[in-house]
Design a protein around this motif. Structure first.
Motif, mmCIF file in Angstrom:
data_model
loop_
_atom_site.group_PDB
_atom_site.id
_atom_site.type_symbol
_atom_site.label_atom_id
_atom_site.label_comp_id
_atom_site.label_asym_id
_atom_site.label_seq_id
_atom_site.Cartn_x
_atom_site.Cartn_y
_atom_site.Cartn_z
ATOM 1 N N TYR A 249 -7.767 6.240 -3.527
ATOM 2 C CA TYR A 249 -7.300 7.250 -4.481
ATOM 3 C C TYR A 249 -6.710 8.442 -3.741
ATOM 4 N N ASN B 253 -6.789 2.447 -7.096
ATOM 5 C CA ASN B 253 -5.684 3.016 -6.329
ATOM 6 C C ASN B 253 -4.510 3.334 -7.249
ATOM 7 N N ASN B 254 -4.224 4.623 -7.407
ATOM 8 C CA ASN B 254 -3.105 5.057 -8.250
ATOM 9 C C ASN B 254 -1.791 5.140 -7.484
ATOM 10 N N ASN B 255 -1.802 4.716 -6.242
ATOM 11 C CA ASN B 255 -0.633 4.881 -5.388
ATOM 12 C C ASN B 255 0.002 3.536 -5.032
#
Length: 524
Positions: free
Chosen positions: A256, A348-350
C-alpha cells in the motif's frame, strides 16, 4: 562558551535528545532547541531544573563568577557614594513626569490613536512569523490568507496545532503498547496527519503533563509544499534540482502506498532522530508527498544504505545503476503464488491493469494445485480459516468470470485440503459460477485435465448440492440447459453431461443423491 552551548554540551554528555530533555522539563523540543542556539534564554525555574538534570549548580551552568568579599563601607563613605546617584535619579523622575504631562495636553493627530504593538514598543520592529526549523514540514496558505505550516516532532499546541485545518472524517484513535500514549490519524482533506498524544503518569509532587508529537504528514494536493518549494504537481526535474544527489531513487513499491506511482525518491536527515520525505513520481511529476519520523528504520533511506536492488544512490542528478544487482529468486510453490497474488489484489492500490490481470490469472489457474491448509498457514490472521474463507469469499464476489476461470474453479474442486467446512464453501463457489454461465459450465466438463480424482463429478455434485438453496437461480439455469439441449447446440458428449447435471439438480431438490451415476456413460 555561551549558555546555549553549555546546555547543548551537558545534554549530549547525558546522551539524551532535545525531545527527551524537553519531556523531562515539561517543555517542548523547540524550546530546548532555542536555548541551545541562544535564540531564547531559559527562565530561573528552567535554569534550576536544567542544573538539576545535569547534576551541576546554577552557577556552574551559567558560569556566574562568585563575587569577592569586600569590607563593609563606613557610614561617611556610603553617604558620599549614594548622594550623586540620588541627585541623578531625582532629575530623571522630574524629567519623565514633565514629559508625560506635556504629552497629555497635546492634541491627538494620529488617524486611529491606537498604541503601537507591544513588540514594536519593546524592540522597535515587528516580530517575524514562526517558520519551520527543519526540512520536514508542509507549508501552505491558510483559509485566512496567512501562511501556515506543520512540522514533524513535538508541538507547542494540541491538534490542529495552531492551524486552520479541520477534520473531514472522524478522527481514528488507537491504543498503543504504552498505556500513556494513543496514536491518532486525522484526515483533514488536503493533509493527512498521524500524531501521538503522550500523557505522563501523575506524580505526587506535580501535575500531569500532556503533549503531542506529529509522526507523519501526507498530501497529494498541490499548494502544500516542503520548505524547498516542492509540492504535488512539481516536475521531477524541479525535485532533483531542489534536493540533488542527497536523494535516494527507489523502485515502485508493491504494498500500500499514498498514491499510484512509477517510482519514488526518498530524502532523509537527522533531526532528533532520522526523518524521511518520500516523493512519489508518476509520469515525470510529483503525485504525492509523505514525510515521517523513521524510528526503528533509522537511516534506512540514505545514500550509504542503498542496496542497489530496490534503492539506488544518485550521481550527477541521475540514479546510479552501475552496481545494480538482481534480487535472489526463491523457489515459490503454487500455493505461495496464490497467496501473493491474492494479497496484492486486495491490498495494493498501485497496480497497473496488466499487473492486476496477471495476479488474477495466477489465482484461477493455480486453484487445482493449491494446498488450502498450507494457504491458511501463510496468513497473519489468528486462525488459518480466516485466510481461507477470505479467498473463498473473494472468488465468489467477482462480478464476471471468463470461460477459462469457470473451468479452473471446476478443476479446483478436488484440490488438496478441500474438505469439511471448506468443501461446503467451495460448493457455494461452484453453484455461483454455474448460475453465472450454465452452458459453459457444462462444456468445460468435456475438457481433459490430469487429475487423480474425478473433478467433473465433484463439480457437478457441488454445484447441485449448494444450488438448491437458490430456487430462482436454479430454475433459470435449468431452463437454459433444457433449451440448449433441445436445440441441439450441445455435442453428444456435452449433452451427456447436461443430462447428468439435470439429474443431480432434481436429486438435490429431493435431498437424495443415493444410487446416482457418476458419469454420462452410466446414464440409461
Amino acid at each position: 562558551m555561551s549558555l546555549g552551548e553549555r546546555i547543548g554540551q551537558y545534554r549530549r554528555s547525558l546522551g539524551v535528545s532535545q525531545e527527551e530533555l524537553g519531556a523531562r522539563l515539561g517543555v517542548s523540543r523547540q524550546a530546548v532547541s532555542k536555548w541551545e542556539t541562544n535564540a531564547a534564554t531559559p527562565d530561573m525555574t528552567n535554569l534550576i531544573a536544567l542544573a538539576k538534570e545535569f547534576g551541576v549548580s546554577v552557577a556552574e551552568l551559567t558560569e556566574t563568577p562568585e563575587q569577592p568579599k569586600e569590607e563593609k563601607p563606613s557610614r561617611e563613605n556610603l553617604r558620599l557614594f549614594l548622594f550623586p546617584i540620588l541627585i541623578v535619579l531625582l532629575t530623571l523622575v522630574l524629567f519623565s513626569a514633565g514629559s508625560i504631562l506635556w504629552s497629555n495636553f497635546q492634541p491627538d493627530t494620529s488617524p486611529s490613536a491606537a498604541p503601537p504593538p507591544k513588540d514594536a514598543v519593546s524592540t522597535g520592529m515587528a516580530v517575524p512569523s514562526p517558520v519551520p526549523t527543519t526540512d520536514f514540514a508542509l507549508i501552505w496558505t491558510g483559509s485566512n490568507g496567512d501562511e501556515e505550516f506543520l512540522e514533524l516532532g513535538t508541538q507547542e499546541d494540541f491538534f490542529p496545532f495552531g492551524t486552520s485545518l479541520e477534520l473531514t472524517a472522524p478522527e481514528e484513535v488507537l491504543d498503543t503498547d504504552f498505556g500513556s500514549m494513543t496514536a491518532h490519524r486525522a484526515d483533514c482533506g488536503a493533509v493527512f496527519i498521524e500524531y501521538s498524544c503522550i500523557e505522563d503518569t501523575p506524580e505526587p509532587e506535580g501535575a500531569t503533563r500532556k503533549w503531542e508529537n506529529i509522526d507523519a504528514l501526507s498530501t497529494i494536493v498541490p499548494g502544500y509544499a516542503t520548505p524547498r518549494g516542492i509540492t504535488s504537481g512539481s516536475s521531477e526535474a524541479d525535485l532533483l534540482a531542489a534536493y540533488g544527489d542527497e536523494l535516494v531513487y527507489c523502485l515502485k513499491e508493491e504494498g500500500y502506498t499514498l498514491v499510484p506511482h512509477d517510482c519514488f525518491y526518498a530524502w532523509s536527515a537527522f533531526a532528533d532522530g532520522y526523518s524521511t520525505i518520500f516523493f512519489f513520481v508518476e509520469r515525470g511529476n510529483v503525485s504525492g508527498i509523505r514525510m515521517e519520523r523513521m524510528y526503528d528504520l533509522g537511516d534506512y533511506y540514505t545514500p550509504d544504505n542503498s542496496d542497489n536492488i530496490y534503492r539506488f544512490p544518485m550521481k550527477n542528478g541521475e540514479p546510479d545503476f552501475s552496481l545494480r544487482e538482481e534480487p535472489e529468486q526463491e523457489e515459490v510453490s503454487d500455493t505461495r503464488r496464490v497467496y501473493i497474488a491474492f494479497n496484492q489484489l486486495v491490498t495494493n492500490n498501485n497496480l497497473t491493469a496488466e499487473e492486476r490481470y496477471a495476479y488474477r490469472r495466477d489465482i484461477f489457474t493455480l486453484l487445482p494445485n493449491t494446498d488450502w491448509t498450507g494457504f491458511g498457514q501463510m496468513g497473519t490472521a489468528e486462525y488459518p480459516s480466516d485466510s481461507i474463507f477470505a479467498l473463498m469469499d473473494w472468488l465468489q464476489r467477482q462480478d464476471t468470470y471468463t470461460e477459462s476461470e469457470i473451468f479452473w474453479i471446476q478443476a479446483g474442486s478436488v484440490a488438496k485440503g478441500i474438505d469439511g467446512a471448506y468443501a461446503e464453501s467451495y460448493d457455494g463457489l461452484l453453484s455461483r459460477v454455474f448460475f453465472y454461465d450454465p452452458v459453459n459450465f457444462i462444456r468445460n466438463l468435456t475438457h481433459d485435465l490430469d487429475s487423480e480424482e474425478d473433478w467433473r463429478f465433484h463439480s457437478v455434485l457441488g454445484a447441485a448440492f449448494d444450488g438448491v438453496w437458490y430456487p430462482q437461480e436454479l430454475a433459470a439455469a435449468r431452463e437454459t440447459l433444457n433449451t440448449t439441449l433441445s436445440s441441439g447446440m450441445f455435442t453428444p458428449e456435452e449433452s451427456g453431461w447436461c443430462r447428468l447435471m439435470l439429474l443431480y439438480l432434481e436429486a438435490a431438490e429431493r435431498d437424495n443423491f443415493g444410487g446416482l451415476p457418476h458419469s454420462p456413460s452410466e446414464l440409461p
